[in-house]
Design an enzyme around this catalytic site. Structure first.
Site, PDB file in Angstrom:
ATOM      1  N   ALA A  43      11.463  -2.259   0.025  1.00  0.00           N
ATOM      2  CA  ALA A  43      11.115  -1.424   1.071  1.00  0.00           C
ATOM      3  C   ALA A  43      10.293  -2.291   1.999  1.00  0.00           C
ATOM      4  O   ALA A  43       9.163  -2.217   2.307  1.00  0.00           O
ATOM      5  CB  ALA A  43       9.930  -0.430   0.303  1.00  0.00           C
ATOM      6  N   LEU A  44      11.028  -3.220   2.506  1.00  0.00           N
ATOM      7  CA  LEU A  44      10.659  -4.527   3.387  1.00  0.00           C
ATOM      8  C   LEU A  44      10.026  -4.092   4.575  1.00  0.00           C
ATOM      9  O   LEU A  44      10.703  -3.116   5.360  1.00  0.00           O
ATOM     10  CB  LEU A  44      11.673  -5.491   3.558  1.00  0.00           C
ATOM     11  N   HIS A  48       6.393  -8.672   4.637  1.00  0.00           N
ATOM     12  CA  HIS A  48       7.232  -9.274   3.908  1.00  0.00           C
ATOM     13  C   HIS A  48       7.877 -10.022   5.042  1.00  0.00           C
ATOM     14  O   HIS A  48       8.374 -11.150   4.328  1.00  0.00           O
ATOM     15  CB  HIS A  48       8.592  -8.096   3.260  1.00  0.00           C
ATOM     16  N   GLN A  72       4.499  -3.759 -14.086  1.00  0.00           N
ATOM     17  CA  GLN A  72       3.463  -3.709 -13.476  1.00  0.00           C
ATOM     18  C   GLN A  72       2.885  -2.264 -13.032  1.00  0.00           C
ATOM     19  O   GLN A  72       1.749  -2.343 -12.470  1.00  0.00           O
ATOM     20  CB  GLN A  72       3.536  -4.726 -12.229  1.00  0.00           C
ATOM     21  N   GLN A 160      -1.293 -12.930   1.258  1.00  0.00           N
ATOM     22  CA  GLN A 160      -2.825 -12.649   0.839  1.00  0.00           C
ATOM     23  C   GLN A 160      -3.413 -11.406   0.910  1.00  0.00           C
ATOM     24  O   GLN A 160      -4.427 -10.993   0.212  1.00  0.00           O
ATOM     25  CB  GLN A 160      -3.522 -13.584   2.347  1.00  0.00           C
ATOM     26  N   LYS A 161      -2.373 -10.483   1.275  1.00  0.00           N
ATOM     27  CA  LYS A 161      -2.552  -9.136   1.000  1.00  0.00           C
ATOM     28  C   LYS A 161      -3.049  -8.616  -0.481  1.00  0.00           C
ATOM     29  O   LYS A 161      -3.770  -7.941  -0.487  1.00  0.00           O
ATOM     30  CB  LYS A 161      -1.281  -8.204   1.633  1.00  0.00           C
ATOM     31  N   GLN A 165      -3.482 -10.943  -6.965  1.00  0.00           N
ATOM     32  CA  GLN A 165      -2.140 -11.640  -7.538  1.00  0.00           C
ATOM     33  C   GLN A 165      -1.962 -12.844  -7.198  1.00  0.00           C
ATOM     34  O   GLN A 165      -1.701 -13.721  -7.814  1.00  0.00           O
ATOM     35  CB  GLN A 165      -1.123 -10.630  -6.661  1.00  0.00           C
ATOM     36  N   LEU A 196      -0.208  -3.635   6.521  1.00  0.00           N
ATOM     37  CA  LEU A 196       1.179  -3.132   6.128  1.00  0.00           C
ATOM     38  C   LEU A 196       1.281  -3.250   4.587  1.00  0.00           C
ATOM     39  O   LEU A 196       1.007  -4.079   3.662  1.00  0.00           O
ATOM     40  CB  LEU A 196       2.168  -4.285   6.725  1.00  0.00           C
ATOM     41  N   SER A 197       1.666  -1.990   4.090  1.00  0.00           N
ATOM     42  CA  SER A 197       2.183  -1.772   2.834  1.00  0.00           C
ATOM     43  C   SER A 197       3.361  -0.868   2.446  1.00  0.00           C
ATOM     44  O   SER A 197       3.380   0.081   3.315  1.00  0.00           O
ATOM     45  CB  SER A 197       0.923  -1.320   1.942  1.00  0.00           C
TER      46      SER A 197
END
Ligand code: AMP
Length: 522
Positions: A43-44, A48, A72, A160-161, A165, A196-197
């Protein structure tokens, strides 16, 4: 662009890639890595793509993995509904010049149950998202380690979002001695500020508007911080008060932590990460911002003879930055080898020696003087300048383990910020996140002219201009083709061609750029 579904297919692809490389004759590439990996769940979006673009700039071969990792997701999370846009993802990767997509099935990656898993240290998972997603980071660490083992990239790119992680993966790479460089990439936002996600797809238009408060709350924290408030309470209260203006946004946590150890911070003295998670409609969103109290790093590289060392010393004085004398660090190792009677040709002994060589650079009380150098608590400022050390230093510096160990020490010294450093790969390799990077260059003719002048000034035997031009061209070619630390302009470096400029003009241009970019600093 092949879509590879199996581990053996991927290994075969990489094997063919590396044998194709060894067949290629002519000048070797000046890129930093052979293989770059960008792990994703598909789902780029533009976030990304920024990782992929960076990987494309830095590697010969770019692999994007697309794997929606069931490990996860918690039992009541969105695994079944996780957004997918397979055709669009392929088109985007093709457009970005990706060499292959690795898209294994769950059966391929999770063939055995129960699977051997990697459990990150509890200190890194006890806060932020950890308590709300109990098995999440074990699932992430396990799959990332598998991907790193399968692809064996030189460089792997993470946003860095997902700051927690990123810290966990950096620690995983250190703790398990993996030979990969983790490249942290900047968080990309919509014009409205919304991070953005892939999960933004769950939001209605109204929820998108409500969700922009997340970024506004972090900006408010940044304003508070820039106004001089560095303590936990002021920063977190600012975030909470801003978020409270949007009651539809249900806050899960807000925290202020050290970005590497993820331990809570009472006060920001160097760097602090403000991080939050909130539910908006059916989406769980995360966001964060780094608050940096350190002076920025100024890094200068470029070809030999462009005036890097003089310019760097003078800029250090003009901007009040500490000069990180990397040359002195190599001298310190050469000095220690002499002191301990280790032969320079004994590369194993030198590799062991450098691991036990702790170098400190302390500013000289007189700012006109170079920094004082200490090795394992002994002052060696003068001792490293003897002719015996000078005779040894290039042979010592040419050894890859020495470079690797000293780069780590330079990065450790750089963590305090406020330093200026020069060197052939200082922008691309040592301080890729420096606040300002300069690629200082000059034409071969100009560098030959300057060298001729130097020889004349020092009463050394003259050399013809064409002879010097040939030598310089050769050196450039060698430097850009070195296997270790090749000379290469960082994609985000500012190039200054010093042809026809005086030293003063060059220093003026660099200090102006620095002050424009960091107006809050001297
Ligand atoms: P995901 O597909 O969500 O697992 O993300 C894959 C990689 O892209 C991770 O390293 C993320 O941190 C990174 N990423 C996701 N969103 C962003 C963003 N807005 N900016 C930068 N990197 C991102």
């Amino acid at each position: 662009m092949p879509i590879i579904r199996t581990v053996s297919g991927l290994r075969h692809f990489l094997h063919r890639f590396s044998s194709d490389q060894s067949d290629v004759s002519g000048p070797s590439s000046t890129l930093i890595g052979q293989v770059g990996l960008v792990p994703t769940m598909g789902a780029l979006h533009a976030g990304h793509l920024s990782l992929i673009q960076r990987a494309r700039q830095e590697n010969k071969c770019v692999i994007v993995s697309i794997f929606v990792n069931p490990l996860q997701f918690g039992d009541h999370e969105d695994l079944a509904d996780y957004p997918q846009s397979w055709a669009q993802d392929q088109a985007s990767c093709q457009e970005q010049g990706v060499d292959a997509i690795f898209a294994p099935s769950a059966e391929t990656l999770l063939a055995h149950t129960p699977l051997t898993q990697v459990v990150p240290p509890v200190e890194l998972t006890a806060r932020l998202c950890g308590p709300h997603r109990p098995k999440h980071f074990t699932g992430v660490a396990t799959i990332v380690l598998k991907l790193l083992n399968i692809v064996q990239p030189d460089r792997a790119y993470f946003g860095q979002k997902d700051a927690q992680q990123l810290a966990i993966i950096q620690r995983l790479v250190q703790d398990l001695n993996l030979e990969v460089t983790v490249v942290p990439c900047q968080l990309i936002r919509e014009a409205t500020g919304l991070a953005l996600s892939s999960r933004n797809q769950y939001l209605t238009a109204q929820e998108v508007r409500q969700a922009t408060i997340l970024h506004h709350s972090l900006q408010a924290a940044q304003h508070t911080f820039h106004a001089g408030e560095c303590d936990r309470n002021s920063i977190l209260t600012t975030v909470a008060q801003t978020l409270a203006k949007e009651p539809q946004v249900k806050v899960e946590y807000i925290d202020l932590v050290d970005p590497t150890t993820l331990q809570p911070l009472e006060q920001i003295t160097t760097q602090g990460l403000v991080a939050l998670a909130a539910h908006v409609g059916s989406a769980r969103l995360i966001d964060n911002m780094m608050l940096d109290a350190r002076l920025p790093i100024l890094a200068i590289d470029g070809p030999a003879g462009a005036g890097k060392s003089t310019v760097t010393r003078r800029c250090a004085q003009a901007l009040g930055l500490q000069y990180l004398d990397t040359g002195a660090m190599y001298r310190a190792v050469a000095w220690l080898a002499l002191e301990q009677q280790v032969e320079v040709s004994d590369t194993f002994a030198i590799a062991e020696l450098v691991e036990q060589c702790n170098i400190e650079l302390k500013p000289h009380p007189d700012p006109q003087q170079p920094p004082q150098v200490w090795v394992n608590q002994q002052e060696v400022t003068q001792a490293i300048r003897t002719s015996e050390v000078t005779a040894q230093v290039s042979a010592v510096a040419a050894q890859p383990p020495v470079r690797e160990a000293l780069v780590k020490q330079q990065q450790r010294l750089g963590r305090q910020g406020g330093i200026i450093a020069e060197g052939r790969d200082i922008c691309t390799h040592v301080f890729p996140d420096a606040g300002l990077k300069i690629f200082l260059t000059a034409s071969i003719q100009e560098r030959a002219r300057r060298r001729q002048q130097d020889l004349q000034d020092q009463n050394l035997p003259a050399q013809s201009k064409s002879e010097l031009e040939g030598l310089i061209a050769n050196r450039d070619q060698q430097d850009s083709q070195r296997e270790f630390a090749p000379l290469r302009k960082a994609y985000d470096a500012v190039e200054i061609n010093t042809d026809g400029m005086t030293i003063e003009q060059v220093i003026d241009q660099i200090t102006t750029l620095y002050r424009q970019r960091f107006p809050a600093h001297p």
